[in-house]
Every structure is written in C-alpha cells, then in structure tokens.
Write a protein that holds these residues in place. Structure first.
Motif, PDB file in Angstrom:
ATOM      1  N   LEU A 174       0.840  -1.207   0.000  1.00 14.53           N
ATOM      2  CA  LEU A 174       0.000   0.000   0.000  1.00 14.53           C
ATOM      3  C   LEU A 174       0.872   1.253   0.000  1.00 14.53           C
ATOM      4  N   VAL A 412     -12.504  -3.162  -3.718  1.00 12.28           N
ATOM      5  CA  VAL A 412     -11.436  -2.540  -4.496  1.00 12.28           C
ATOM      6  C   VAL A 412     -12.045  -1.464  -5.387  1.00 12.28           C
ATOM      7  N   TYR A 421      -5.842   3.214   0.928  1.00 11.14           N
ATOM      8  CA  TYR A 421      -6.691   2.276   1.672  1.00 11.14           C
ATOM      9  C   TYR A 421      -7.444   3.046   2.744  1.00 11.14           C
ATOM     10  N   TYR A 426      -9.623  -0.836  -0.861  1.00 17.07           N
ATOM     11  CA  TYR A 426      -8.311  -0.667  -1.474  1.00 17.07           C
ATOM     12  C   TYR A 426      -8.483   0.115  -2.772  1.00 17.07           C
TER      13      TYR A 426
END
Length: 451
Positions: A174, A412, A421, A426
C-alpha cells in the motif's frame, strides 16, 4: 520485430514436460498466435512442418487414409516431399484448423506415437470447438491467447520483467507511487487505452513512435471481424450479429451499461438474438459480464442469464468504433470525453479476463445499488468498482457495511489516481488492474465482517 508474449513462457514449459500432449491454442483473429508459435518453433525444433488449412486447402486430404500418425505423415510427404520428419526434433503446426476440425481426431494418435510434437491453432476455434473437443478429448492441452495486456505492452516499450514486481510490491505494501512514477505509468496506460493490444497496431506505434496510422489499422481490423462474421455465420444471423457488434459501443457509452437487445434493432427480441451473442463470445470478439442473482458465494450458477453487459475483448476495437470527432480529441489531447467511463470499464473488464477471471456484476432491481465487477479470495467475495473520477463509492460502501452481504468484507476501487486504503476499500490506479488477481492471491486481508 518480435514482441515478447506471455505465451512464450507457457510454450517453453510445455516443451519441458516429458508427457506433453498436443496443444491447441485458441483466440480471436490477429492477436499474434501464429507469430508466437513460429518464434517458439524456430528456437526449439530442427524441423517445423507448418500447414495452414486456409492457404493450402489441399492438405485437407491428408486424412484420406485415416487419422493415425503414420498415414498422415505419409500423405503430407506425398504432397510435399521436402518436409522432413525427424523423430524427437520435429513440430507439426496445424494452423487455421477451424477450416478442417477433423484434424483434431489425429491428436490421439500423435500423442500415442510420441515421436512428433503437435500444435494446432485457429482464429475462430470457439465456433467449431465442440466438434474439435469431441474428436480429441483426453489427448490435448488447451491454451487461450489474447491480444497484448498492459504488461506485454510495457515489454514492447522496452520495460523488463522487474516492473511487474515493482508494481505488485507497491500494491501489497500500500505504498503510493511517486509523482514521476504516476506521470510515466499514466501516460503509458493512456497510450495503451488509445491503441488497444492488437499486435499490428502496437507494433506500428512502437516502430513509428506516433499514433498516425493506428486508427486506419484498427478500423481495418473491425472490417476483418465483420468479414469473418459474413464468412462463418449462417444466413440471417449475419445481419443480427453485425447489428449486435455495432451496438456495443453506443450502449457502453450510456450510464446504464446493461446490454439491451431492444436497442439493437426495431422489434429485436432476446430469444432471437441470444445465439448472436454466443457467436461473438465464441469467436473471442466480446467478453460477457453476467449479472449475479445476489452478491454471494459461490459464483458458479449464481447468474441471471437474461441480464448481462457486453465488452469488447480488446479496447482498441471500442476505440475504433468511436466517431471521428471523438477520435481526433482522443489522439490529439488524450481526452476520452463521453466515452471515458465506457473505456475505463472496458479496460478493467478486459484486463480481468486476460488475467484469468470470469466477469460478473450486480444490479439490485429495487434500488440504485450496482457494482461493476466481482472477484474472490478463498473466503470473501470482492466487489470491484471502476470510477472515471475519484469520488465516493456509495454502492461499494453499502456492500461492505451491510449485514445483508455476509460474503463481502472489503472491496477494491480502480481510479485515475494513486494507491490508497480506507474503510476496507483498497484503491489502485487503472494501470494496476492486470495485477489485481495476483494481489488478491498474495495479500493478507482482514476478512472479519464489521457489523
């Protein structure tokens, strides 16, 4: 110039398998199947026997004495005595086998013989594949090939395999990309959006460094596909299939991207057009995204066959269908205009299919709740939302937070922005879509449902 392809690794691994079966490579026309097979054959075999059943129809006579390997080799040698069959060092390459699907019956005998390797290929295999399957079941291996994905496009641009690990590593950690990284990757991805992944278009662009001529090549590919429809489809279905094909781009440009048969032609009914959609799917021209009955696991059997979206299997085909004004703006200014949402959604769907995913979406009839795509981990159903702008994802948040959707624990969002995030969502740039399946396999996720 040979462009490196993902099938190269597959073919090398196939050659190393001591118990390898004859190989059938499926895929739509002009995606580079023949070129990749020839490249592989030149590096691995002393003798290559290539037979194209379109260009050389006389070779359809090679099964006149039966399908055993000795009989076929004898008849090939009668037609062309210069072809050399060297045990253990020869590849037989049967191309365009949709024109002679009976050759698949011989695969069993070539496997039992074991002296010669066999690869078959064809551009419209899906249409005749039931017949081919029945003739060779248990004695062949299948591989589905597509036009270039974004990673293969990067290889063509000169980037090496380390870029894959760099991008995936950033996703797993991330770790947002730096400004220079974002600028470069975004520019490359926009070029890929404009061009698509058809090898002839990409190669022309790589060699010239400009977009000039790419539209003409794309539109010629469109005409070639329509000619295939006229060649391979029967009777009245030709017109219906072309009508469906022509209707995909304008329907994708609408906010409601569900494919509506009623918009194809006056008086069109689903039962008369179902076969047309199956034909385009079998030919590898379109990807079907099925509507789920309810967003839950398992995915198999959980679809409404009467509701679906259609995407082009290569986004370059969608680009080629745009009007002239949109083309000029797209190539000169990288402005996607009213087609922005359609193109990004098509690109994401295309990338998911090329990475081995089946497409499905969900639209709740009694509300505005709708989700573009779904993937899965071992325990969770993962909604994927495609945003043309990085705004709030109301449907995505509802699916994650509501106790109604017990299999959904995180989601997502694909955007024209950086990695992030927040609240079990995400966020990744569009250019990372080709790695999304790997991310879900390699990542560790909190799969406890917050209620």
């Amino acid at each position: 110039m040979y462009m490196r392809r993902k099938i190269d690794r597959f073919l090398s691994d196939w050659k190393l398998d001591n118990d390898r079966k004859p190989l059938i490579i499926k895929g739509s026309r002009q995606i580079g199947k023949t070129e990749s097979i020839r490249h592989f054959a030149a590096e691995h075999y002393e003798s290559v026997i290539e037979i194209n059943f379109v260009e050389e129809p006389k070779y359809t006579m090679i099964t006149a004495d039966g399908y055993k390997s000795d009989a076929i080799i004898k008849n090939i040698s009668l037609i062309d005595p210069t072809k050399k069959f060297i045990p253990g060092k020869t590849l037989l390459f049967f191309d365009e086998i949709q024109h002679f699907p009976d050759i698949a019956t011989s695969l069993k005998f070539f496997k039992q013989d074991g002296r010669f390797d066999v690869i078959c290929s064809g551009s419209m295999l899906g249409i005749n594949y039931r017949r081919i399957e029945s003739n060779s079941v248990g004695y062949k291996k299948d591989y589905i090939m597509y036009s270039l994905d974004f990673e293969e496009f990067l290889w063509a641009k000169g980037y090496d395999a380390s870029l894959h690990d760099d991008l995936l590593g950033a996703m797993l950690e991330l770790r947002p990309f730096s400004e220079p990284e974002m600028a470069v990757y975004r520019s490359l991805f926009l070029d890929y959006c404009v061009l698509g992944g058809m090898p002839a278009v990409v190669k022309q662009y790589i060699e010239s460094g400009i977009f000039e001529g790419s539209l003409d090549t794309q539109r010629q590919l469109i005409e070639d596909y329509k000619e295939d429809i006229r060649k391979y489809a029967d009777g009245v279905d030709q017109t219906r299939i072309i009508n469906v094909f022509n209707s995909i781009a304008p329907q994708l440009a609408k906010e409601n991207k569900k494919f509506q048969i009623s918009k194809v032609a006056s008086g069109a009914r689903f039962h008369t057009y179902r076969g047309c959609i199956e034909w385009l799917t079998d030919a590898g021209i379109v990807n079907v995204c099925n509507c789920m009955n309810f967003p839950e696991l398992p995915l198999k059997g959980n679809i409404d066959p009467d509701k679906f979206k259609l995407y082009f299997s290569d986004s370059g085909l969608l680009v080629a269908m745009l009007d002239d004004e949109a083309q000029d703006d797209l190539r000169a200014n990288k402005n996607l205009g009213v087609y922005k949402g359609a193109l990004y959604e098509n690109m994401v769907g295309e990338a998911l299919v090329k990475s081995g995913c089946e497409l499905c979406y969900y639209k709740r009839d009694d509300s505005t709740l709708e989700q573009d795509f779904f993937l899965r981990t071992s325990n969770s159903l993962v909604p994927v939302e495609v945003k043309s702008q990085n705004g709030r994802a109301k449907s995505l948040r509802t699916l994650i937070s509501s106790e109604k959707y017990a299999d959904i624990r995180f989601g997502v969002k694909m955007i024209n922005g950086n990695i992030g995030y927040s609240d079990h969502i995400y966020t990744f740039p569009y250019f990372c879509t080709f790695l999304l399946r790997e991310f879900l396999k390699a990542g560790t996720f909190d799969e406890e449902k917050d209620l």
